[in-house]
Design an enzyme around this catalytic site. Sequence first.
Site, PDB file in Angstrom:
ATOM      1  N   THR A 174       0.900  -1.157   0.000  1.00 51.55           N
ATOM      2  CA  THR A 174       0.000   0.000   0.000  1.00 51.55           C
ATOM      3  C   THR A 174       0.929   1.194   0.000  1.00 51.55           C
ATOM      4  O   THR A 174       2.081   1.069   0.429  1.00 51.55           O
ATOM      5  CB  THR A 174      -0.886   0.014   1.267  1.00 51.55           C
ATOM      6  OG1 THR A 174      -1.931  -0.951   1.128  1.00 51.55           O
ATOM      7  CG2 THR A 174      -1.547   1.344   1.533  1.00 51.55           C
ATOM      8  N   ARG A 202     -13.497  -7.505  -3.012  1.00 47.11           N
ATOM      9  CA  ARG A 202     -13.110  -7.219  -1.609  1.00 47.11           C
ATOM     10  C   ARG A 202     -12.617  -5.766  -1.487  1.00 47.11           C
ATOM     11  O   ARG A 202     -11.857  -5.283  -2.307  1.00 47.11           O
ATOM     12  CB  ARG A 202     -12.015  -8.185  -1.190  1.00 47.11           C
ATOM     13  CG  ARG A 202     -11.424  -7.939   0.203  1.00 47.11           C
ATOM     14  CD  ARG A 202     -10.152  -7.134   0.126  1.00 47.11           C
ATOM     15  NE  ARG A 202      -9.502  -7.018   1.429  1.00 47.11           N
ATOM     16  CZ  ARG A 202      -8.452  -6.218   1.656  1.00 47.11           C
ATOM     17  NH1 ARG A 202      -7.954  -5.487   0.680  1.00 47.11           N
ATOM     18  NH2 ARG A 202      -7.924  -6.158   2.844  1.00 47.11           N
ATOM     19  N   VAL A 203     -13.079  -5.086  -0.462  1.00 47.75           N
ATOM     20  CA  VAL A 203     -12.624  -3.716  -0.194  1.00 47.75           C
ATOM     21  C   VAL A 203     -11.859  -3.718   1.119  1.00 47.75           C
ATOM     22  O   VAL A 203     -12.343  -4.258   2.124  1.00 47.75           O
ATOM     23  CB  VAL A 203     -13.824  -2.744  -0.103  1.00 47.75           C
ATOM     24  CG1 VAL A 203     -13.346  -1.347   0.247  1.00 47.75           C
ATOM     25  CG2 VAL A 203     -14.583  -2.724  -1.430  1.00 47.75           C
ATOM     26  N   GLY A 204     -10.663  -3.139   1.115  1.00 47.35           N
ATOM     27  CA  GLY A 204      -9.849  -3.100   2.330  1.00 47.35           C
ATOM     28  C   GLY A 204     -10.058  -1.827   3.119  1.00 47.35           C
ATOM     29  O   GLY A 204     -11.041  -1.104   2.944  1.00 47.35           O
ATOM     30  N   ASP A 205      -9.111  -1.562   3.984  1.00 48.46           N
ATOM     31  CA  ASP A 205      -9.209  -0.385   4.878  1.00 48.46           C
ATOM     32  C   ASP A 205      -8.815   0.917   4.191  1.00 48.46           C
ATOM     33  O   ASP A 205      -9.190   1.999   4.641  1.00 48.46           O
ATOM     34  CB  ASP A 205      -8.269  -0.570   6.071  1.00 48.46           C
ATOM     35  CG  ASP A 205      -6.815  -0.715   5.610  1.00 48.46           C
ATOM     36  OD1 ASP A 205      -6.551  -1.530   4.700  1.00 48.46           O
ATOM     37  OD2 ASP A 205      -5.957   0.012   6.136  1.00 48.46           O
TER      38      ASP A 205
HETATM   39  N1  ASP Z   1      -4.149  -2.323   3.743  1.00 50.63           N
HETATM   40  C1  ASP Z   1      -4.203  -2.912   2.438  1.00 50.63           C
HETATM   41  C2  ASP Z   1      -5.486  -3.654   2.282  1.00 50.63           C
HETATM   42  O1  ASP Z   1      -5.859  -4.382   3.171  1.00 50.63           O
HETATM   43  C3  ASP Z   1      -3.094  -3.826   2.101  1.00 50.63           C
HETATM   44  C4  ASP Z   1      -1.776  -3.606   2.747  1.00 50.63           C
HETATM   45  O2  ASP Z   1      -1.421  -2.518   3.139  1.00 50.63           O
HETATM   46  O3  ASP Z   1      -1.042  -4.573   2.853  1.00 50.63           O
HETATM   47  O4  ASP Z   1      -6.082  -3.563   1.249  1.00 50.63           O
END
Ligand code: ASP
Length: 319
Positions: A174, A202-205
Amino acid sequence: MTTTALAIHGGCGVLPLDSMSDADWAEARQDLGRALSAGWSVLKGGGTSVEAVEAAVVVMEDSPHFNAGHGAALNEDGIHELDASIMDGATLEAGALSAARGIRNPVRAARALMKDGRAVFLTGAAADDFAAQTGLQVMPQDYFTTPKRIEALAAMKAHAAAGTEASENEKHGTVGAVALDAAGHLAAATSTGGYTNKPAGRVGDTPVIGAGTYARDGVCAVSGTGKGEFFIRHVVGHEIAARVSYLGESLSQAAEHVVHVDLSGSSQTTGIVGAGLVALDGNGAVSAPYNTAGMFRGWVTPEGRAFVATHDEIHEVQP
Ligand code: ASP
């Protein structure tokens, strides 16, 4: 006296130091340095923190070394679905998009959405359409693909078939930035391809305001990296702001507690979650904790000294 500050990260899924050549590490540090310079020149020129975080993130989105934009991770179907957001700590305005498939610089679209103001969050085709209508560059999927991401997807599928655990490097990535401008305003921005082999849709943070991205003037700006599901559950960005505001903790106490306690095997988690973040407080103090082997990161102090790092060793660079 006016204080400005900037911090960036390029993900907490960093390989062990001895697994890449010195030249490769130097190249990754160079791209971090270029991102820092892009953001810092905005701040030095009297620009806003929102402009600075956007400029820094764009450089990392365009670099193949980080999991965002060009070089983003592939999902389980071999597709890039991109998430990004930006937040203005002065107004609490924000723009976020998820599962976009063609926006060259998702952070630019997030900023355009914040400016547009009709929605905070757009997803999927609507996000891509918004970017195109705004005149932002839209690219074919293969623009985002790099050989490293194809290998990572094959490796993740092999781990899934064999029931073995992937490395932090295969799992994470990220990019993000936090900035304080001369007017005292904080901003944060984050952009990602998510994790390799993630489920379609899928949606992340990263685009979730308050989880992977958060900014509030006088309190903090935060951009996270790590398994997004845990950042959402712990509402990481807002949790840090709450600890600073309500408990009176310093930024580094709050950020380190969240990374090293909440995300590192507290009663609410099942073990250590690979996690890291960069954060700034209203005076420009930087905190950049991580619990993995390394985190791509860089920062410029209020005195104008710039540093980049991938592991424990810190390198001073020209801002
Ligand atoms: N935070 C990101 C997500 O979960 C991935 C990451 O930073 O590794 O989409």
